[in-house]
Write an enzyme that holds these catalytic residues in place. Structure first.
Site, PDB file in Angstrom:
ATOM      1  N   LYS A  57       0.852  -1.189   0.000  1.00 37.00           N
ATOM      2  CA  LYS A  57       0.000   0.000   0.000  1.00 37.00           C
ATOM      3  C   LYS A  57       0.888   1.239   0.000  1.00 37.00           C
ATOM      4  O   LYS A  57       1.721   1.413   0.894  1.00 37.00           O
ATOM      5  CB  LYS A  57      -0.906  -0.017   1.234  1.00 37.00           C
ATOM      6  CG  LYS A  57      -1.767   1.237   1.341  1.00 37.00           C
ATOM      7  CD  LYS A  57      -2.779   1.132   2.454  1.00 37.00           C
ATOM      8  CE  LYS A  57      -3.574   2.415   2.574  1.00 37.00           C
ATOM      9  NZ  LYS A  57      -4.596   2.323   3.622  1.00 37.00           N
ATOM     10  N   LYS A  90      -2.195  -1.385  -3.837  1.00 38.11           N
ATOM     11  CA  LYS A  90      -3.066  -0.219  -3.730  1.00 38.11           C
ATOM     12  C   LYS A  90      -2.248   1.052  -3.785  1.00 38.11           C
ATOM     13  O   LYS A  90      -1.239   1.120  -3.098  1.00 38.11           O
ATOM     14  CB  LYS A  90      -3.811  -0.314  -2.393  1.00 38.11           C
ATOM     15  CG  LYS A  90      -4.727   0.829  -2.101  1.00 38.11           C
ATOM     16  CD  LYS A  90      -5.314   0.667  -0.729  1.00 38.11           C
ATOM     17  CE  LYS A  90      -6.143   1.898  -0.441  1.00 38.11           C
ATOM     18  NZ  LYS A  90      -6.530   1.985   0.937  1.00 38.11           N
TER      19      LYS A  90
HETATM   20  C1  PBG Z   1      -7.295   3.632   5.657  1.00 35.41           C
HETATM   21  C2  PBG Z   1      -7.670   3.312   4.268  1.00 35.41           C
HETATM   22  C3  PBG Z   1      -7.517   4.194   3.195  1.00 35.41           C
HETATM   23  C4  PBG Z   1      -8.101   3.594   2.089  1.00 35.41           C
HETATM   24  C5  PBG Z   1      -8.572   2.337   2.489  1.00 35.41           C
HETATM   25  N1  PBG Z   1      -8.285   2.168   3.847  1.00 35.41           N
HETATM   26  C6  PBG Z   1      -6.968   5.564   3.153  1.00 35.41           C
HETATM   27  C7  PBG Z   1      -5.667   5.873   3.724  1.00 35.41           C
HETATM   28  O1  PBG Z   1      -4.793   5.018   3.871  1.00 35.41           O
HETATM   29  O2  PBG Z   1      -5.491   7.043   4.060  1.00 35.41           O
HETATM   30  C8  PBG Z   1      -8.184   4.238   0.747  1.00 35.41           C
HETATM   31  C9  PBG Z   1      -9.257   3.781  -0.167  1.00 35.41           C
HETATM   32  C10 PBG Z   1      -9.577   4.710  -1.279  1.00 35.41           C
HETATM   33  O3  PBG Z   1      -8.925   5.747  -1.494  1.00 35.41           O
HETATM   34  O4  PBG Z   1     -10.530   4.386  -2.010  1.00 35.41           O
HETATM   35  N2  PBG Z   1      -6.679   2.730   6.408  1.00 35.41           N
END
Ligand code: PBG
Length: 333
Positions: free
Chosen positions: A202, A256
């Site tokens: 991520k 991601k």
């Molecule tokens: C938070 C989380 C995020 C997303 C999924 N879980 C945002 C972040 O890490 O700030 C992002 C999903 C999206 O942008 O559609 N743990």
């Protein structure tokens, strides 16, 4: 061995593109409803559906309407739904205790979906950001996002979700050691069949902006997430993270964001062959919707093309806000 390509005119690639029938015959990848995981936002109240302005077409639903949406998704053949809570700011604290409250929004939504649509798999999010007063995925102590203490909280959160009936746990926090700790506690508690889909690679991405609006974390967040989410410049590190998480007991892994990271998807699939997913995140969704609303692109075609690209890159499935729209299209509705 690589087949040799005969020179023109023995070889004319256009022969294989001459008609829909022939194109279908030589097509290498297909998108199906089986590939979809639908992320949804849950809020409190009853009969409430509230638009998320930065994500046109996406709403926050109260628990009763989430259950109704899950019934519809199940009827469309969507295999999984993923819950994200929009937590009342009054419940956000420094110790994030709401995260493992058995009656928090997310856990109530799991139970409501399981009761209404037992055949759809329910996935959750494990991270402290919806419950944290400062918007971070981990505990902040003296300005530092602390790892090991956060993992302990994530384990409590995981167990509460599994007790509520979650099928797939989705740790999105990027702390080290959390997969092993979660797996061990799930096994000890008898949740042998609860799966972990690790947000293993991520990235610290600006594409998450609209999501943070949707869960009400934008205002709360102080600083950035660069000490725990990955540097967008790195690719080898993604492979090491995926390997680590698989070794610790992840059943499935995720990359991601999605579209800007298809090279990572391909490397991961080729290297490990594990069930591999990409998250087409909020910013990617918002870009497509905004351009479509302006008449600058054909939204439907771009949606399908963008999702097919994940299949071509080796993904087994995609988390996408387009899931119901795609499912309807694929079913000719
Ligand atoms: C938070 C989380 C995020 C997303 C999924 N879980 C945002 C972040 O890490 O700030 C992002 C999903 C999206 O942008 O559609 N743990």
């Amino acid at each position: 061995m690589k087949p040799t390509i005969a020179p023109y005119p023995q070889t004319r690639f256009r022969r294989a593109r001459q008609s829909p029938a022939i194109r279908g015959l030589v097509r290498e990848n297909t998108l199906t409803t089986d590939d979809l995981i639908w992320p949804v936002f849950v809020r409190d109240g009853e009969g409430v559906e509230e638009h998320v302005p930065s994500m046109p077409g996406v709403v926050r639903r109260s628990v009763d309407l989430i259950a109704k949406a899950a019934v519809e998704a199940q009827a469309l053949g969507i295999p999984a739904i993923c819950i994200f809570p929009y937590t009342d700011p009054g419940l956000k604290t420094e110790d994030c205790a709401e995260a493992w409250n058995p009656d928090n929004l997310s856990n109530r939504a799991i139970r409501a979906i399981k009761a209404a649509a037992p055949d759809i798999a329910v996935m959750t999010d494990v991270a402290l950001d919806p419950y944290n007063i400062n918007g971070h995925d981990g505990y902040v102590v003296d300005g530092e996002i602390v790892n090991d203490q956060t993992v302990e909280a994530l384990v409590k959160m995981t167990l509460a979700q599994a007790e509520s009936g979650a099928d797939i746990i989705g740790p999105s926090d990027m702390m080290d050691g959390r997969i092993g700790a979660m797996r061990q506690s799930l096994e000890s508690a008898g949740h042998h069949n609860v799966m972990i889909l690790s947000y293993a690679a991520k990235y610290a991405s600006a594409f998450y902006g609209p999501f943070r609006d949707a869960v009400g974390a934008s205002g709360a967040l102080t600083g950035d997430k660069k000490t725990y989410q990955m540097d967008p410049a790195n690719s080898d590190e993604a492979l090491r993270l995926i390997e680590r998480d698989l070794t610790e007991g992840a059943d499935m892994v995720m990359i991601k964001p999605g579209m800007p990271y298809l090279d990572i998807c391909r490397r991961v699939k080729d290297t490990f062959g594990a069930p591999t997913y990409a998250y087409q995140v909020s910013g990617e969704y918002a870009m497509v919707q905004a351009a479509a609303q302006n008449g600058w692109i054909d939204g439907e075609k771009v949606m399908l093309e963008s999702l097919l690209a994940f299949k071509r890159a080796g993904c087994d499935g995609i988390l996408t806000y387009f899931a119901p729209a795609v499912a309807k299209l694929l079913q000719g509705q």
